[in-house]
Design an enzyme around this catalytic site. Sequence first.
Site, PDB file in Angstrom:
ATOM      1  N   ASP A 257       0.849  -1.180   0.000  1.00 28.37           N
ATOM      2  CA  ASP A 257       0.000   0.000   0.000  1.00 28.37           C
ATOM      3  C   ASP A 257       0.896   1.245   0.000  1.00 28.37           C
ATOM      4  O   ASP A 257       2.124   1.162   0.116  1.00 28.37           O
ATOM      5  CB  ASP A 257      -1.002  -0.012   1.169  1.00 28.37           C
ATOM      6  CG  ASP A 257      -2.233   0.839   0.835  1.00 28.37           C
ATOM      7  OD1 ASP A 257      -2.174   1.628  -0.130  1.00 28.37           O
ATOM      8  OD2 ASP A 257      -3.256   0.727   1.532  1.00 28.37           O
ATOM      9  N   TYR A 258       0.240   2.381  -0.109  1.00 31.22           N
ATOM     10  CA  TYR A 258       0.897   3.673  -0.336  1.00 31.22           C
ATOM     11  C   TYR A 258       1.913   4.004   0.771  1.00 31.22           C
ATOM     12  O   TYR A 258       1.526   4.300   1.906  1.00 31.22           O
ATOM     13  CB  TYR A 258      -0.201   4.733  -0.375  1.00 31.22           C
ATOM     14  CG  TYR A 258       0.120   6.023  -1.066  1.00 31.22           C
ATOM     15  CD1 TYR A 258      -0.316   6.268  -2.363  1.00 31.22           C
ATOM     16  CD2 TYR A 258       0.828   7.024  -0.419  1.00 31.22           C
ATOM     17  CE1 TYR A 258      -0.053   7.469  -2.994  1.00 31.22           C
ATOM     18  CE2 TYR A 258       1.101   8.225  -1.043  1.00 31.22           C
ATOM     19  CZ  TYR A 258       0.656   8.442  -2.330  1.00 31.22           C
ATOM     20  OH  TYR A 258       0.914   9.631  -2.954  1.00 31.22           O
TER      21      TYR A 258
END
Length: 709
Positions: A257-258
């Site tokens: 994820d980011y």
Amino acid sequence: MSRIESLIAAMTLAEKLGQLTMATSDSAVTGAVMSTNLGAGIVAGTIGNVLNLYGAEKVGAVQQLAMEKSRLKIPLLTCLDVIHGHRTLFPIPLGEASLFDPILWEATAREAAKEAAADGIHLTFAPMLDVARDPRWGRIAEGPGEDPFVGQVMAQAKVKGFQGSDLSQADCLAACAKHYCAYGAVTAGREYATTEVSRRSLREIYLPPFEAAVAAGVATIMPAFTDVAGVPLTANRALLKDYLRHKLGFDSVLVSDYNAIAELIHHGVASDLVEAAALALKAGVDIDMIANAYRDGLPGALERGLVTMAEIDTAVKRVLRLKEQLGLFDDPYRRGGTESGPALMARRKLARDVATRSIVLLKNENATLPLGNGRLAVIGPLADAPGEMRGCWPSAGRAEDSVSVLAGLKTALPGQDIRYAPGVDIESTDESRIAEAVSLCDGADTILLCLGESIGMSGEAGSRAHPGLPGKQRALAEAVLAGAVGKRVVAILFSGRPLIVPELSERVDAMLAAWAPGSEAGNAVADILTGRASPSGRTPVSWPRAVGQIPVFFGQRPTGRPADPKDHYTSKYLDIPNEPLFPFGHGLTYGAFDYANLSVTPDKARENDSFTISVTVINHGAREASETVFLFVHDMVASITRPLLELKGFDRITLKPGDSGIVRFTLPARNLRFPGADLEPLFEPGEIEILVGPSADRARLLPANVRLV
Ligand code: BGC
């Protein structure tokens, strides 16, 4: 040597790490934006994947850099959050879940894939499969709701819809099942917080939708930002490597994820980027989304002996294989183009049908709806708010392309007297315009109160401690109700979660949960209000009466002291009922349905047998309508306590007034296995209750008993 092997043999370490790096274009939408100098990185081969860039021309231009200016000419992978549509927006996933219709779940993903592929996208970060039982958590909006079985069916439909039958086709996208796993269990519904779930809950509740996505051939999976029992998913070898890769056999791409790899430092499991990168790679994460942890950390990790080149090569191989499966080596420009007018019109029509079907009629006293011919006052901050109809992941959908409730009503009811006043803003505390809104009630027969949340109040980082009406909307509603004595008042709620609104629900004549319906919102709401369509949405999540009930969901396990109002020492609240305001599956129609003749055969089954279950549904109402029928089971005595209700099927039947029909389910006995003491599937002889009916309200279910032998 295969193409992939020769490429890996030719690559420098920096080029390998480039394939494991995802950079964001400047239009990043979440978190910190790293300065990456996209073009230079692509030319140098140090950026192999791009996030948040769309538009055939823009994507084509960066692809050209990779294909013409970089040394090895490896095509770029372009990725975007196409969650509930791209330019044409469908209802948010929680709204779509209300359809209980896998054919339409697949159809909207197919259309979103075509639209995004025409904009040059190769991969979407969807479907989001986090089972969520806490409406304080804003991301409940993005997923299937409270039930793992719904999550499983949705996972299959969405993966099929996004990916089509062949990933290399120009209108197919790679899907990404996220966020693996148990993100929906964040403590107190607070975004990005720790989760505390048992291994059993993982197996029974949080993993099944991901297992279904893997079985459906999902191309990528994203580990959650969060930790489970102290181990962040981004570094979780047990859940990524042992379970996902080894046990389930998932050998495709894991994308972080980011910035999640760098955040391992904040989690406190890595002291620097080198350790963070090593932990993630060792756990099996292939692509680093925007943290530059692999690019900057893995060279050091190699030097320190924390990872091997073979481990890096394995990850590179997976990324290149995905690019190959997407057909990018054969034609890197195959996605991107213009769609025909009729295709776009058909998509808008689908958006309207799906939005109409996602609306849940929560209450309808004295047949308030559908509307008669009287004058309408449309009041509230969500009445003329096209941008807010789009939902929490609007992708490329523009406010000006969305239909507001007011606009939809004016189109549906030309010539009708429709007055409008917002009364208040969504969140502000200014009450000065309430009186003006109340004054509209005088000249109206029906008042439509359009209330709820802005799109930023749910979705990522959208946690709310008071998930009710924000700002001064409750004051507005109360003033309108006081000024509208003798008139019908209908509340239409727009939200990314079930709102806690017991007082409103008590006092209005009718109430609809419209969620965030997407581009065709106003037309869909008008279809329901005018009776052009009969409501058929069912809530995929229980609506709590109070924050103190959270989590409230139908799949609760039994207690040794079931609630008994006459016995103080039983499992209950002293101040409110245990039951939610509206149970899972609740949703009224303009028909009126009865159930009869539940039959289950045979009455005994071995593991490889199946039960055939049928029930007669009768519409004794005055209008044609569709009824969603749920099949639950309850394993009455087992070596591990079983939930009081477990969902095993759902189906839908449309009946004209006075008609009846039969709904049938096939339930393989092996679907009644549950994780035993060792967490492996266990088929245990004993009595099973089969329950069929309109919602998880037990009082409304028809029961029958069978035996597993
Ligand atoms: C979200 C993901 C999303 C990613 C890329 C993150 O902040 O958690 O769901 O796919 O950003 O935009």
